[in-house]
Write a protein that holds these residues in place. Structure first.
Motif, PDB file in Angstrom:
ATOM      1  N   ARG A  84      13.977  39.073  32.182  1.00 32.72           N
ATOM      2  CA  ARG A  84      15.380  39.449  32.313  1.00 32.72           C
ATOM      3  C   ARG A  84      15.822  39.625  33.760  1.00 32.72           C
ATOM      4  NH1 ARG A  84      18.938  44.337  29.573  1.00 32.72           N
ATOM      5  NH2 ARG A  84      20.811  43.824  30.734  1.00 32.72           N
ATOM      6  N   ARG A 117      23.448  37.890  42.346  1.00 32.45           N
ATOM      7  CA  ARG A 117      23.501  37.400  40.967  1.00 32.45           C
ATOM      8  C   ARG A 117      24.937  37.100  40.557  1.00 32.45           C
ATOM      9  NH1 ARG A 117      19.258  38.183  37.111  1.00 32.45           N
ATOM     10  NH2 ARG A 117      20.109  38.169  35.012  1.00 32.45           N
ATOM     11  N   TYR A 118      25.878  37.867  41.085  1.00 32.56           N
ATOM     12  CA  TYR A 118      27.292  37.657  40.805  1.00 32.56           C
ATOM     13  C   TYR A 118      28.027  37.552  42.139  1.00 32.56           C
ATOM     14  CZ  TYR A 118      25.324  39.728  36.621  1.00 32.56           C
ATOM     15  OH  TYR A 118      24.499  39.990  35.560  1.00 32.56           O
ATOM     16  N   SER A 119      29.283  37.099  42.078  1.00 29.92           N
ATOM     17  CA  SER A 119      30.045  36.953  43.318  1.00 29.92           C
ATOM     18  C   SER A 119      30.556  38.313  43.797  1.00 29.92           C
ATOM     19  CB  SER A 119      31.213  35.996  43.090  1.00 29.92           C
ATOM     20  OG  SER A 119      32.110  36.533  42.135  1.00 29.92           O
ATOM     21  N   ASP A 121      33.557  38.974  44.505  1.00 30.25           N
ATOM     22  CA  ASP A 121      34.789  39.233  43.747  1.00 30.25           C
ATOM     23  C   ASP A 121      34.475  39.898  42.418  1.00 30.25           C
ATOM     24  OD1 ASP A 121      36.509  38.330  45.572  1.00 30.25           O
ATOM     25  OD2 ASP A 121      37.081  36.490  44.523  1.00 30.25           O
ATOM     26  N   TRP A 122      33.417  39.402  41.762  1.00 27.68           N
ATOM     27  CA  TRP A 122      33.071  39.973  40.473  1.00 27.68           C
ATOM     28  C   TRP A 122      32.644  41.426  40.644  1.00 27.68           C
ATOM     29  CZ3 TRP A 122      28.986  42.415  38.172  1.00 27.68           C
ATOM     30  CH2 TRP A 122      29.088  42.612  36.787  1.00 27.68           C
ATOM     31  N   ALA A 132      37.621  45.077  32.373  1.00 26.36           N
ATOM     32  CA  ALA A 132      38.465  43.910  32.622  1.00 26.36           C
ATOM     33  C   ALA A 132      37.623  42.641  32.650  1.00 26.36           C
ATOM     34  CB  ALA A 132      39.221  44.068  33.944  1.00 26.36           C
ATOM     35  N   VAL A 133      36.357  42.745  33.048  1.00 32.93           N
ATOM     36  CA  VAL A 133      35.508  41.558  33.094  1.00 32.93           C
ATOM     37  C   VAL A 133      34.409  41.592  32.038  1.00 32.93           C
ATOM     38  CG1 VAL A 133      35.918  40.770  35.444  1.00 32.93           C
ATOM     39  CG2 VAL A 133      34.319  42.625  35.056  1.00 32.93           C
ATOM     40  N   VAL A 134      33.970  42.774  31.639  1.00 26.45           N
ATOM     41  CA  VAL A 134      32.943  42.871  30.597  1.00 26.45           C
ATOM     42  C   VAL A 134      33.483  43.788  29.496  1.00 26.45           C
ATOM     43  CG1 VAL A 134      30.537  43.442  30.081  1.00 26.45           C
ATOM     44  CG2 VAL A 134      31.154  42.593  32.343  1.00 26.45           C
ATOM     45  N   GLU A 136      32.677  44.741  26.643  1.00 26.46           N
ATOM     46  CA  GLU A 136      31.789  45.630  25.906  1.00 26.46           C
ATOM     47  C   GLU A 136      31.152  46.696  26.795  1.00 26.46           C
ATOM     48  OE1 GLU A 136      31.595  42.437  26.402  1.00 26.46           O
ATOM     49  OE2 GLU A 136      29.570  41.676  26.659  1.00 26.46           O
TER      50      GLU A 136
ATOM     51  N   ASN B 118      22.173  36.693  29.509  1.00 24.89           N
ATOM     52  CA  ASN B 118      21.533  37.416  30.598  1.00 24.89           C
ATOM     53  C   ASN B 118      22.170  37.103  31.950  1.00 24.89           C
ATOM     54  OD1 ASN B 118      19.754  38.978  32.029  1.00 24.89           O
ATOM     55  ND2 ASN B 118      18.117  37.471  32.008  1.00 24.89           N
ATOM     56  N   ASN B 119      22.541  35.844  32.172  1.00 24.31           N
ATOM     57  CA  ASN B 119      22.930  35.428  33.517  1.00 24.31           C
ATOM     58  C   ASN B 119      24.412  35.124  33.686  1.00 24.31           C
ATOM     59  OD1 ASN B 119      20.176  35.248  34.735  1.00 24.31           O
ATOM     60  ND2 ASN B 119      19.911  33.818  33.050  1.00 24.31           N
ATOM     61  N   ALA B 122      28.276  38.081  32.302  1.00 22.60           N
ATOM     62  CA  ALA B 122      28.949  39.124  33.077  1.00 22.60           C
ATOM     63  C   ALA B 122      30.275  38.609  33.618  1.00 22.60           C
ATOM     64  CB  ALA B 122      28.049  39.592  34.216  1.00 22.60           C
ATOM     65  N   CYS B 123      30.296  37.381  34.145  1.00 20.44           N
ATOM     66  CA  CYS B 123      31.539  36.828  34.686  1.00 20.44           C
ATOM     67  C   CYS B 123      32.313  36.048  33.617  1.00 20.44           C
ATOM     68  CB  CYS B 123      31.246  35.892  35.860  1.00 20.44           C
ATOM     69  SG  CYS B 123      30.516  36.732  37.293  1.00 20.44           S
ATOM     70  N   ALA B 126      30.967  37.248  27.085  1.00 21.65           N
ATOM     71  CA  ALA B 126      29.866  37.071  26.144  1.00 21.65           C
ATOM     72  C   ALA B 126      30.033  35.807  25.308  1.00 21.65           C
ATOM     73  CB  ALA B 126      29.762  38.287  25.225  1.00 21.65           C
ATOM     74  N   GLN B 129      34.520  33.346  27.171  1.00 21.08           N
ATOM     75  CA  GLN B 129      35.988  33.391  27.172  1.00 21.08           C
ATOM     76  C   GLN B 129      36.567  33.639  28.553  1.00 21.08           C
ATOM     77  OE1 GLN B 129      33.989  35.754  26.151  1.00 21.08           O
ATOM     78  NE2 GLN B 129      34.868  37.799  26.264  1.00 21.08           N
ATOM     79  N   ALA B 131      37.570  35.753  32.208  1.00 23.28           N
ATOM     80  CA  ALA B 131      38.349  36.968  32.435  1.00 23.28           C
ATOM     81  C   ALA B 131      39.371  36.677  33.518  1.00 23.28           C
ATOM     82  CB  ALA B 131      37.439  38.128  32.854  1.00 23.28           C
ATOM     83  N   PHE B 135      37.688  34.223  36.783  1.00 18.57           N
ATOM     84  CA  PHE B 135      36.453  33.961  36.046  1.00 18.57           C
ATOM     85  C   PHE B 135      36.788  33.027  34.896  1.00 18.57           C
ATOM     86  CE2 PHE B 135      36.500  38.285  37.774  1.00 18.57           C
ATOM     87  CZ  PHE B 135      35.516  38.128  38.742  1.00 18.57           C
ATOM     88  N   VAL B 264      33.700  32.194  43.583  1.00 20.83           N
ATOM     89  CA  VAL B 264      32.339  31.928  44.049  1.00 20.83           C
ATOM     90  C   VAL B 264      31.392  32.042  42.856  1.00 20.83           C
ATOM     91  CG1 VAL B 264      30.448  32.761  45.502  1.00 20.83           C
ATOM     92  CG2 VAL B 264      32.798  32.813  46.364  1.00 20.83           C
TER      93      VAL B 264
END
Lengths: 242, 292
Positions: A84, A117-119, A121-122, A132-134, A136, B118-119, B122-123, B126, B129, B131, B135, B264
Motif C-alpha cells: 500500500r 504522491r499527489y499534486s 494543488d491536491w 471536496a476532493v474525497v 468519504e 490506493n493511488n 484521492a484526486c 473512488a 468521478q 472533483a 481533478f 499536475v
C-alpha cells in the motif's frame, strides 16, 4: 520463606531501599541503554538531510494541529504495508525528527511516503476541505492554514534543533529566513538554497507565490515525506542495520 | 509487623494481621488463574528474548536468526513468485491485448480496481468521478490528453506537468491578466463567450459575449479550437460542453482565465510495476469513456 517476606522488607529500611534500587534500575536500563547504541543501530543511507526551514515550520504545524493523532509515519515491515505505502521505513528517515512522528493510530492513512504522491494543488485543496476532493473522508478541514506564516524566529528554530543534534550548519542558520522564502517562491534563485538542501523542491505550494502561508509550510513538509532516500540506489546490504 | 492474623468468619479469608483502632483488612489472595497467567507471560518473555532480537546491540539477533526486514523481503519475494505467471503476462502484453483476452482482462480489472483505490482515487474520486478544482473525471468520454489505451498508458506512466519525469505531458496556458495579456474587463467578455460556446449563454450577457468573440479567436482558439472543440495534443480541454474542471459559472471561468492553475499529476512509472500500470490502463479505460 519465613526469612524473606513482605513483613521483613517493609520493616527493614536498608533492605527495602536496595530492592527498590534494583527494580528501578532494570526499568531504567531497558530505556536508557538503547540510547547509547543509536549510532550502531541506525543504518547509514544516502540522501537524508535536515528539514529545510519551510519544511521544519510545516512539521511544527503538523505537530501543533495534532495530525499524529490520526496519521502514523511509519511503514511497518509487513507485505500489506509495503503493497500500500511503499518501502518500509528506515530508522535513518526519522533521525532528524524531534520528536519522531511514528504514531500508533491510523484513523487516516500512513503519511511516511505521501511525498510526491499527489499534486501540491491536491494537498492544498484537500487540507482546505477534505470532502471536496474525497467525499468519504472523515478528516476535519484546515482552511485556516491559508494565513500568513509567522517565521520571524525561524533561525531560532534551527538553533534549537542543532542543540539537540540536528546538523544545521552556520550557513543554514544565517540564511534560514532567505531559504524559507526562496522555497515558497518558485521564481527565486535556487542556487544558494539548493546548495544547502539537496533536491528540495521550490514551489508556490498553496498556489499563491506572493505570500508565505502556513499552507505553504504544511504542503512543503508533506511533499517531502519519504522522498529523501532513493530506494532504487540503495542496496539491501546498506539497509541492514550496522 | 502483623501481629494477629485471623480467619474472617464471613469470607473464610485471612486478615492482614494489622489492626487500626479496631479496623482490620482482608488479605484476599490474587485469583490463581490470574497469578499463573502472569507467571506464564514472564516465562514466555524469557523464551522470546532468547529466540528473537531483543537487545539493541550490533548484530544482536536471537537464536532463530529472525529479522523483521529480511522476513518481509522473503514474504514479498514469495508473493511475487506466486503471482509471477500472471504478472509476467500482464507485463508483456499491451493494454489492448489485455482487454481482448478475457482471462487477462478479468485479472486486470480486479487488480486495477485495487491499484486505483490506493493511488488514483484521492484526486480522481473512488469511482473516477473527479472533483472540482482541476481533478478530471475519468468516468466520462471528455478526455483532456486522449482516451485511447496508448494515451491513458502514457498519462499514467509519465504523469502531467511534474518535475520528476522528462516525458511528462506538459503545456502551459498563459496567465492572461497576471501576465498582462488581457484586462480584467476583457477576460469577463471572453468568459461570457466561452459560456455561450457550451450552450449556456445568458441573454443578459449577450453584449459581453459578442465583445469576447474576437478576443477568443485571437487568444484562445489556437489551443481550444475555433468552436471550443479543444486540442488533446496540448491538453487544451474542450470548452463547448458542460464539463468544467474548475467550476461551471462565468466567474469561476473568468478567474481561471485571469490566473490559471495548471493541473499536475505524478509519474507512476517509477512507483508502480509495469504490470500494475497496464492493469490501471485497462481499468481506467473501462470506467466509462475509453476510446479505440
Amino acid at each position: 520463606m519465613k526469612w524473606f517476606n513482605h513483613a521483613k522488607i517493609e520493616t527493614n529500611l536498608i533492605l527495602m531501599g536496595v530492592l527498590t534500587l534494583i527494580t528501578v534500575s532494570i526499568g531504567g536500563l531497558a530505556q536508557i541503554v538503547p540510547l547509547f547504541t543509536v549510532a550502531t543501530t541506525i543504518e547509514r543511507v544516502e540522501g537524508i538531510r535536515p528539514y529545510t526551514p519551510l519544511e521544519l515550520m510545516g512539521r511544527n504545524i503538523y505537530v501543533r494541529e495534532g495530525c499524529y493523532t490520526c496519521h502514523s509515519q511509519m511503514v511497518r515491515p509487513f507485505r500489506d504495508e509495503l503493497e500500500r505505502y511503499g518501502h518500509f521505513s528506515l530508522a535513518a528517515e526519522s533521525m532528524y525528527d524531534h520528536p519522531f512522528q511514528w504514531g500508533s493510530k491510523r484513523s487516516g492513512p500512513d503519511l511516511a511516503r505521501v511525498g510526491g504522491r499527489y499534486s501540491d494543488d491536491w494537498q492544498a485543496a484537500h487540507l482546505r476541505s477534505p470532502r471536496a476532493v474525497v467525499p468519504e473522508s472523515i478528516m476535519p478541514p484546515y482552511a485556516f492554514l491559508d494565513r500568513p506564516l509567522a517565521y520571524a524566529d525561524i533561525a531560532e528554530h534551527l538553533k534549537a534543533q542543532r542543540a539537540i543534534g540536528v546538523p544545521y550548519t552556520d550557513a543554514m542558520i544565517a540564511n534560514a529566513r532567505a531559504d524559507l522564502e526562496a522555497q515558497a517562491r518558485p521564481e527565486a534563485d535556487p542556487a544558494a538554497f539548493q546548495g544547502r538542501y539537496a533536491r528540495a523542491r521550490q514551489a508556490a505550494f498553496d498556489g499563491d507565490p506572493a505570500a508565505v502561508t502556513e499552507m505553504d509550510a504544511v504542503v512543503a513538509y508533506l511533499q517531502m515525506l519519504g522522498t529523501l532516500v532513493q530506494f532504487r540506489d540503495v542496496t539491501p546490504e546498506q539497509m541492514r542495520q550496522q | 509487623m502483623p501481629t494477629k492474623i485471623e480467619k474472617d468468619a464471613l469470607t473464610g479469608t485471612n486478615t492482614t494481621g494489622h489492626e487500626w483502632d479496631g479496623l482490620k483488612e482482608l488479605n484476599t489472595p490474587l485469583p490463581k488463574w490470574w497469578l499463573y497467567v502472569m507467571y506464564a507471560t514472564i516465562a514466555f518473555s524469557a523464551v522470546w528474548v532468547i529466540l528473537y532480537p531483543a537487545f539493541p546491540f550490533q548484530g544482536a539477533t536471537g537464536v532463530t536468526g529472525w529479522i523483521a526486514r529480511e522476513a518481509v523481503v522473503q514474504d514479498v519475494a514469495a508473493a511475487n513468485e506466486r503471482m509471477a505467471p500472471m504478472m509476467n503476462r500482464l507485463r508483456a502484453a499491451t493494454p489492448q491485448q489485455i482487454a481482448a483476452d478475457p482471462e487477462l482482462r478479468a485479472f486486470a480489472m480486479a487488480g486495477g480496481r485495487i491499484a486505483f483505490a490506493n493511488n488514483c482515487a484521492a484526486c480522481h474520486g473512488a469511482g473516477g468521478q473527479g472533483a472540482v478544482g482541476g481533478f478530471p473525471s475519468l468516468a466520462d468520454d471528455d478526455w483532456i490528453w486522449g482516451g485511447s489505451y496508448d494515451a491513458i498508458h502514457q498519462t499514467i506512466a509519465h504523469g502531467i506537468r511534474n518535475e520528476e519525469d522528462d516525458e511528462a505531458r506538459t503545456s502551459m496556458m498563459p496567465r492572461f491578466v497576471a501576465d498582462g495579456v488581457l484586462t480584467p474587463a476583457q477576460v469577463n467578455d471572453v468568459a461570457s463567450y466561452v459560456v455561450s460556446l457550451a450552450g449556456d449563454a445568458d441573454p443578459g450577457q449577450a453584449a459581453e459575449a459578442e465583445r469576447g468573440k474576437p478576443l477568443y479567436a485571437e487568444n484562445c482558439a489556437s489551443c481550444h479550437g475555433d468552436t471550443g472543440e479543444g486540442n488533446r495534443d496540448v491538453g487544451a480541454p474542450r470548452l463547448n460542453d458542460r464539463i468544467w474542471l474548475h467550476g461551471a459559472d462565468r466567474h469561476a471561468i473568468a478567474r481561471f482565465i485571469a490566473n490559471p492553475r495548471m493541473g499536475v499529476m505524478p509519474a507512476w512509472a517509477g512507483r508502480l510495476d509495469p504490470a500494475t500500470i497496464n492493469m490501471l490502463t485497462v481499468y481506467v479505460h473501462a470506467l466509462g469513456g475509453g476510446e479505440n
